[in-house]
Scaffold this active site. Structure first.
Site, mmCIF file in Angstrom:
data_model
loop_
_atom_site.group_PDB
_atom_site.id
_atom_site.type_symbol
_atom_site.label_atom_id
_atom_site.label_comp_id
_atom_site.label_asym_id
_atom_site.label_seq_id
_atom_site.Cartn_x
_atom_site.Cartn_y
_atom_site.Cartn_z
ATOM 1 N N LYS A 102 0.767 -1.252 -0.056
ATOM 2 C CA LYS A 102 -0.066 -0.016 -0.051
ATOM 3 C C LYS A 102 0.978 1.182 0.042
ATOM 4 O O LYS A 102 0.731 1.984 -0.751
ATOM 5 C CB LYS A 102 -0.951 -0.170 1.338
ATOM 6 C CG LYS A 102 -1.981 -1.065 0.993
ATOM 7 C CD LYS A 102 -2.768 -1.251 2.424
ATOM 8 C CE LYS A 102 -3.662 -2.442 2.214
ATOM 9 N NZ LYS A 102 -4.374 -2.747 3.596
ATOM 10 N N GLN A 125 -4.018 -1.549 9.890
ATOM 11 C CA GLN A 125 -4.034 -2.733 9.180
ATOM 12 C C GLN A 125 -4.467 -4.001 10.226
ATOM 13 O O GLN A 125 -4.181 -4.015 11.227
ATOM 14 C CB GLN A 125 -2.574 -3.251 8.797
ATOM 15 C CG GLN A 125 -2.198 -4.325 7.908
ATOM 16 C CD GLN A 125 -2.849 -4.404 6.562
ATOM 17 O OE1 GLN A 125 -2.983 -3.221 5.756
ATOM 18 N NE2 GLN A 125 -3.328 -5.415 6.412
ATOM 19 N N ASP A 139 -10.598 3.125 4.682
ATOM 20 C CA ASP A 139 -10.921 1.548 4.520
ATOM 21 C C ASP A 139 -12.536 1.399 4.598
ATOM 22 O O ASP A 139 -12.839 0.484 4.264
ATOM 23 C CB ASP A 139 -10.273 0.766 5.594
ATOM 24 C CG ASP A 139 -9.133 0.181 5.264
ATOM 25 O OD1 ASP A 139 -9.004 0.070 4.039
ATOM 26 O OD2 ASP A 139 -8.474 -0.269 6.047
#
Ligand code: NAD
Length: 292
Positions: free
Chosen positions: A52, A96, A119
């Site tokens: 990412k 994460q 997200d």
């Protein structure tokens, strides 16, 4: 059969984003900035998060990776989030997952400012998605929608079976495809581990989205001729012939269905690569929303 090429499509999207960023820089504007927090040393998570960060650099975004030790307390992580929430230089950030067992994932996701939640996991953003309001659609479902759109797949009035009801893939996918939107207006059945006679449902489906996590679960006799198959599954299966000792296998028995279907996503190279591209897209979206 047409392969829905996520690798190429995601490269196209990243190129479009890079162009937009260079336009911004030409106008002396600062580029979008994504931050990522990772707790612990899980190999797969580190690989994902590094990919990412690298993707950010490639499109010209700024990126910050915050690495915290396995022993980080919930309070310490909440403090890091509080700092990012008010940092005007950061447009969006992710934590994460998975987190170590001693940290309450729900509490952490709730602490992220929904305006920076690229997200799309905050309950407020999930609620907005359910109501078809502007939000951050989480990257995997967003990537599938984008892939369908770029391949001009018609979903309106189609029978869709989504297999798997996870919060990150199956559930949002079923909601999006049933909504009144360009890639939507489908008649959606959400199947899961308690569904009976799944084969009867999948055989009637024009489009199947498989998000289960069981390698090669969907067999040739479960799909009708001309169906469109989206394979979300990624499972590492031991393979001594590979350098790293494993290969990635989807939820669909690709060889068994490939001659029957009209379109299918490969694994790897289908849904997976789209995910990072859509995270970048959400970060750009967060940037514009904060600029205006
Ligand atoms: P999950 O692991 O949280 O849940 C699996 C789902 O499958 C559950 O809802 C369960 O009800 C359903 N299920 C299990 N057995 C079933 C059966 N026999 N029949 C019908 N349904 C059954 O799901 P997830 O997190 O969405 O992950 C699914 C797969 O997708 C995994 O392989 C994961 O690695 C992969 N994944 C890929 C991406 C990507 O970017 N490509 C992103 C997220 C997840």
């Amino acid at each position: 059969m047409i392969l829905l090429d996520g690798k190429k499509t995601s490269a196209d999207i990243k190129e479009e984003i890079a162009l937009e960023v260079s336009e911004l820089k030409n106008q002396d504007k600062k580029p979008p900035h994504l931050a990522a927090i990772i707790v612990g040393n899980d190999g797969a998570s580190l690989t994902y998060v590094n990919a990412k960060v690298k993707a950010c650099e490639r499109v010209g975004f700024e990126s910050t990776l915050i690495r915290l030790t396995e022993k980080t307390t919930e309070e310490e992580l909440l403090n890091e989030i509080a700092v990012l929430n008010v940092d005007n230089d950061i447009n969006g950030f992710i934590v994460q997952l998975p987190l170590p067992d001693h940290i309450d994932e729900h509490k952490i996701l709730m602490a992220i400012d929904p305006k920076k939640d690229v997200d799309g996991f905050h309950p407020m953003n999930v609620g907005k998605l359910a109501l078809n309001l502007p939000t951050f659609i989480s990257a995997t479902p967003f990537g599938i929608i984008e892939l369908l759109e770029r391949y001009h797949i018609k979903t309106s009035g189609k029978n869709v079976v989504v297999i798997g009801r996870s919060h990150i893939v199956g559930s949002p996918m079923s909601i999006l495809l049933s909504q009144k939107r360009k890639i939507g207006n489908a008649t959606v059945t959400l199947a899961h581990s308690r569904t009976q006679n799944l084969e009867t449902l999948t055989k009637e489906a024009d489009i199947i989205v498989a998000a289960i996590g069981i390698p090669e679960f969907l067999k040739g006799n479960m799909v009708k001729k001309g169906a469109i198959i989206i394979d979300v599954g990624i499972t590492r299966v031991a393979d001594a012939s590979k350098k790293n000792g494993f290969r990635l296998v989807g939820d669909v028995d690709f060889n068994a269905v490939k001659d029957k279907v009209s379109h299918i996503t490969p694994v790897p190279g289908g849904v997976g690569p789209m995910t990072i591209a859509m995270l970048l897209k959400n970060t750009l979206l967060a940037y514009y929303r904060q600029e205006n």
